[in-house]
Motif scaffolding. Structure first.
Motif, PDB file in Angstrom:
ATOM      1  N   ILE A   1      18.518  38.728  37.599  1.00 23.33           N
ATOM      2  CA  ILE A   1      19.668  39.323  38.278  1.00 23.33           C
ATOM      3  C   ILE A   1      19.239  40.696  38.798  1.00 23.33           C
ATOM      4  N   VAL A   2      19.286  40.867  40.114  1.00 26.91           N
ATOM      5  CA  VAL A   2      18.896  42.131  40.726  1.00 26.91           C
ATOM      6  C   VAL A   2      20.156  42.956  40.991  1.00 26.91           C
ATOM      7  N   VAL A   3      20.281  44.076  40.314  1.00 29.66           N
ATOM      8  CA  VAL A   3      21.436  44.969  40.464  1.00 29.66           C
ATOM      9  C   VAL A   3      21.134  45.929  41.609  1.00 29.66           C
ATOM     10  N   VAL A   4      21.856  45.744  42.728  1.00 29.27           N
ATOM     11  CA  VAL A   4      21.580  46.501  43.944  1.00 29.27           C
ATOM     12  C   VAL A   4      22.586  47.630  44.144  1.00 29.27           C
ATOM     13  N   GLY A   5      23.820  47.432  43.677  1.00 25.02           N
ATOM     14  CA  GLY A   5      24.841  48.454  43.882  1.00 25.02           C
ATOM     15  C   GLY A   5      26.154  48.025  43.274  1.00 25.02           C
ATOM     16  N   PHE A   6      27.186  48.837  43.538  1.00 24.38           N
ATOM     17  CA  PHE A   6      28.489  48.616  42.912  1.00 24.38           C
ATOM     18  C   PHE A   6      29.591  48.776  43.948  1.00 24.38           C
ATOM     19  N   ALA A   7      29.489  48.008  45.033  1.00 23.94           N
ATOM     20  CA  ALA A   7      30.470  48.105  46.112  1.00 23.94           C
ATOM     21  C   ALA A   7      31.866  47.740  45.645  1.00 23.94           C
ATOM     22  N   GLY A   8      31.962  46.964  44.559  1.00 26.19           N
ATOM     23  CA  GLY A   8      33.272  46.611  44.029  1.00 26.19           C
ATOM     24  C   GLY A   8      33.957  47.747  43.313  1.00 26.19           C
ATOM     25  N   GLY A   9      33.227  48.842  43.066  1.00 22.33           N
ATOM     26  CA  GLY A   9      33.826  50.020  42.474  1.00 22.33           C
ATOM     27  C   GLY A   9      33.722  50.122  40.966  1.00 22.33           C
ATOM     28  N   THR A  10      33.221  49.068  40.299  1.00 23.09           N
ATOM     29  CA  THR A  10      33.126  49.072  38.842  1.00 23.09           C
ATOM     30  C   THR A  10      31.671  48.905  38.417  1.00 23.09           C
ATOM     31  N   VAL A  11      31.205  49.781  37.555  1.00 21.76           N
ATOM     32  CA  VAL A  11      29.860  49.668  36.990  1.00 21.76           C
ATOM     33  C   VAL A  11      29.976  48.907  35.677  1.00 21.76           C
ATOM     34  N   GLN A  12      29.420  47.706  35.651  1.00 22.57           N
ATOM     35  CA  GLN A  12      29.553  46.851  34.483  1.00 22.57           C
ATOM     36  C   GLN A  12      28.622  47.304  33.355  1.00 22.57           C
ATOM     37  N   ALA A  13      28.992  46.929  32.130  1.00 21.90           N
ATOM     38  CA  ALA A  13      28.128  47.135  30.970  1.00 21.90           C
ATOM     39  C   ALA A  13      27.592  45.764  30.573  1.00 21.90           C
ATOM     40  N   PRO A  14      26.345  45.444  30.918  1.00 18.51           N
ATOM     41  CA  PRO A  14      25.835  44.087  30.679  1.00 18.51           C
ATOM     42  C   PRO A  14      25.753  43.766  29.195  1.00 18.51           C
ATOM     43  N   ALA A  15      26.042  42.517  28.869  1.00 16.67           N
ATOM     44  CA  ALA A  15      25.935  42.032  27.492  1.00 16.67           C
ATOM     45  C   ALA A  15      24.482  41.661  27.223  1.00 16.67           C
ATOM     46  N   LEU A  16      23.752  42.564  26.599  1.00 16.74           N
ATOM     47  CA  LEU A  16      22.321  42.334  26.398  1.00 16.74           C
ATOM     48  C   LEU A  16      22.049  41.173  25.448  1.00 16.74           C
ATOM     49  N   ASN A  17      22.969  40.913  24.529  1.00 18.46           N
ATOM     50  CA  ASN A  17      22.779  39.746  23.661  1.00 18.46           C
ATOM     51  C   ASN A  17      22.836  38.454  24.462  1.00 18.46           C
ATOM     52  N   HIS A  18      23.646  38.450  25.531  1.00 20.89           N
ATOM     53  CA  HIS A  18      23.733  37.272  26.394  1.00 20.89           C
ATOM     54  C   HIS A  18      22.429  37.063  27.152  1.00 20.89           C
ATOM     55  N   ALA A  19      21.839  38.176  27.637  1.00 20.53           N
ATOM     56  CA  ALA A  19      20.546  38.078  28.326  1.00 20.53           C
ATOM     57  C   ALA A  19      19.469  37.568  27.386  1.00 20.53           C
ATOM     58  N   LEU A  20      19.547  37.979  26.120  1.00 21.56           N
ATOM     59  CA  LEU A  20      18.571  37.515  25.126  1.00 21.56           C
ATOM     60  C   LEU A  20      18.721  36.019  24.874  1.00 21.56           C
ATOM     61  N   VAL A  21      19.956  35.574  24.634  1.00 19.04           N
ATOM     62  CA  VAL A  21      20.187  34.167  24.283  1.00 19.04           C
ATOM     63  C   VAL A  21      19.849  33.244  25.446  1.00 19.04           C
ATOM     64  N   LYS A  22      20.189  33.651  26.682  1.00 18.09           N
ATOM     65  CA  LYS A  22      19.942  32.793  27.848  1.00 18.09           C
ATOM     66  C   LYS A  22      18.575  33.023  28.484  1.00 18.09           C
ATOM     67  N   ASN A  23      17.869  34.056  28.034  1.00 17.51           N
ATOM     68  CA  ASN A  23      16.503  34.293  28.500  1.00 17.51           C
ATOM     69  C   ASN A  23      16.432  34.601  29.998  1.00 17.51           C
ATOM     70  N   TYR A  24      17.243  35.569  30.447  1.00 11.28           N
ATOM     71  CA  TYR A  24      17.156  36.004  31.837  1.00 11.28           C
ATOM     72  C   TYR A  24      16.904  37.506  31.871  1.00 11.28           C
ATOM     73  N   SER A  25      16.505  38.003  33.035  1.00 15.44           N
ATOM     74  CA  SER A  25      16.153  39.413  33.202  1.00 15.44           C
ATOM     75  C   SER A  25      17.191  40.123  34.056  1.00 15.44           C
ATOM     76  N   ILE A  26      17.432  41.384  33.744  1.00 17.30           N
ATOM     77  CA  ILE A  26      18.308  42.246  34.533  1.00 17.30           C
ATOM     78  C   ILE A  26      17.428  43.317  35.163  1.00 17.30           C
ATOM     79  N   LEU A  27      17.387  43.350  36.490  1.00 19.11           N
ATOM     80  CA  LEU A  27      16.469  44.231  37.201  1.00 19.11           C
ATOM     81  C   LEU A  27      17.242  45.230  38.061  1.00 19.11           C
ATOM     82  N   GLY A  28      16.980  46.498  37.871  1.00 13.61           N
ATOM     83  CA  GLY A  28      17.586  47.518  38.709  1.00 13.61           C
ATOM     84  C   GLY A  28      16.757  47.746  39.964  1.00 13.61           C
ATOM     85  N   LEU A  29      17.437  48.088  41.062  1.00  5.78           N
ATOM     86  CA  LEU A  29      16.726  48.373  42.306  1.00  5.78           C
ATOM     87  C   LEU A  29      17.300  49.630  42.954  1.00  5.78           C
TER      88      LEU A  29
END
Length: 326
Positions: free
Chosen positions: A237-265
Motif C-alpha cells: 500500500i503506497v501512501v501518497v497523501g490525504f486528500a480526504g482530509g483524515t490521516v489514518q492510524a494503520p493497524a500494524l497488527n493487521h499488516a503483520l497478520v496479512k503480510n503486506y507492506s505500508i510504504l510512504g511516498l
C-alpha cells in the motif's frame, strides 16, 4: 508583471488576489522563466489554507509546477539557453501563478517535445510521484493488479497510465459517472464508482479473492482502512497523501497478520536527496510521452481564473488536471 498572491490563509477563492508586482531577476545559479503554463495541484489549495508541510511567508504566489521559456540566465548557469522550453517546480514563495518566475537552474528539465505547454506543465509532479510510487517504492511488476484511488484526479490519473505502461491490470476507483468515463479513457481495465459500488468487493471479484498487489492511495482515511481489506498477500500500500482530509492510524497488527507492506511516498525528498533519480525518471517519462503512452488529461484556463481553478481542485470537482495559461 501580473501575479496571484495570498495575503492571508483561507479558502483559495477568498484569499488569492491578482497583483501587479515587479518582475523578478535571476541570481547566481538561477534562471528566469516566462511562464507558458502552470499546473494546478492540490498542494496549492493546502498552501492557501496554511495546511501544507511548507508554509511560505505571506504574501506568496502559489503554483508549484510550470512549463516555461528561459528568459534570462543568472551568473554561473551552464548547459541551458535563453528561449529553451523547460519544466520546473517553483521556488516558493514566488510560485508559478504569475507571468514570470525565478527557479534554481539545477531543477530545470527539458520539456518533452511530444507534449504541448499545458500537458508539459502538469507532467512533472503528478507523473514523477506516480513513477517513484509504483517503481521505486512498490516495485510494480507486469501482470500484477494495481488499485488506484481517485483515478480521475491529478496524481491518480498519472498512476493509471503508468500502471498500464508497466503491464499491470489497473482498477480505478472514482466518484461519479463523469470521473468513471475519464478513468476508462485513461486506460483503466476496471472502473469502480465508489458512489454506487463497494470497491473492496469489486477488487476481490476481479482477482478471484486474491486482492490488489499494489494500492496507490492519495486519499487516506477510510479509503486506506478499506483498502487494507482487499490487499493481496505480500501486497504493498503506497501512501501518497490525504486528500480526504483524515490521516489514518494503520493497524500494524493487521499488516503483520496479512503480510503486506505500508510504504510512504514523499516525492519532494528525491529532489533534495537524490536529484539524479529525478532526472532518470524524467527520461523515462519523456520516452513514454514520445511513445504516446503518457498523455495527461488536462484542461486549460486563463491565468485570470486561477483562484476559481484552485478552489475547484480543493473541492474535488475537477476531472484530470488543470493548467493556467498567462
Amino acid at each position: 508583471m501580473k501575479a496571484w498572491r495570498v495575503h492571508r490563509n483561507g479558502e483559495p477563492s477568498e484569499v488569492m488576489r491578482l497583483d501587479d508586482i515587479p518582475a523578478p531577476e535571476p541570481g547566481p545559479g538561477e534562471v528566469l522563466l516566462r511562464v507558458r503554463a502552470a499546473g494546478v495541484n492540490f498542494p496549492d489549495a493546502l498552501l492557501c489554507r496554511g495546511q501544507y508541510q511548507i508554509r511560505p511567508p505571506l504574501p506568496f504566489t502559489p503554483g508549484v509546477e510550470m512549463c516555461g521559456e528561459i528568459a534570462a540566465l543568472g551568473a554561473g548557469v551552464e548547459g541551458l539557453a535563453e528561449g529553451q522550453r523547460v519544466i520546473s517546480t517553483a521556488a516558493l514563495p514566488a510560485g508559478a501563478f504569475a507571468e514570470h518566475a525565478v527557479v534554481p537552474a539545477a531543477g530545470v528539465l527539458p520539456a518533452p517535445e511530444a507534449l504541448d505547454d499545458t500537458s508539459a506543465a502538469v507532467l512533472h509532479i503528478g507523473y514523477q510521484t506516480g513513477w517513484f510510487g509504483l517503481h521505486r517504492r512498490a516495485a510494480l511488476r507486469p501482470g500484477e493488479t494495481l488499485l488506484v484511488h481517485a483515478a480521475a484526479g491529478g496524481v491518480g490519473s498519472a498512476a493509471v497510465q503508468l500502471g498500464k505502461a508497466a503491464g499491470a491490470f489497473v482498477i480505478g476507483v472514482v466518484g461519479g459517472p463523469q470521473k468513471a468515463a475519464a478513468a476508462r479513457e485513461l486506460g483503466a481495465d476496471l472502473v469502480v464508482d465508489r458512489h454506487a459500488e463497494d470497491f473492496v468487493a469489486a477488487v476481490k471479484d476481479a482477482t478471484a479473492g486474491r486482492g490488489a498487489d499494489v494500492v496507490y492511495d492519495p486519499v487516506g482515511g477510510d479509503t486506506y482502512t478499506r483498502s487494507a481489506k482487499c490487499v493481496a498477500f505480500e501486497g504493498r500500500i503506497v501512501v501518497v497523501g490525504f486528500a480526504g482530509g483524515t490521516v489514518q492510524a494503520p493497524a500494524l497488527n493487521h499488516a503483520l497478520v496479512k503480510n503486506y507492506s505500508i510504504l510512504g511516498l514523499h516525492w519532494g525528498l528525491y529532489a533534495a536527496r537524490d536529484p539524479q533519480a529525478v532526472r532518470t525518471a524524467h527520461a523515462e517519462l519523456t520516452a513514454l510521452a514520445a511513445a504516446g503512452t503518457v498523455r495527461p488529461l488536462v484542461a486549460a484556463r486563463p491565468l485570470a481564473e486561477a483562484a476559481s481553478a484552485v478552489q475547484s481542485v480543493a473541492d474535488g470537482t475537477t476531472v484530470g488536471r488543470l493548467a493556467l495559461i498567462p
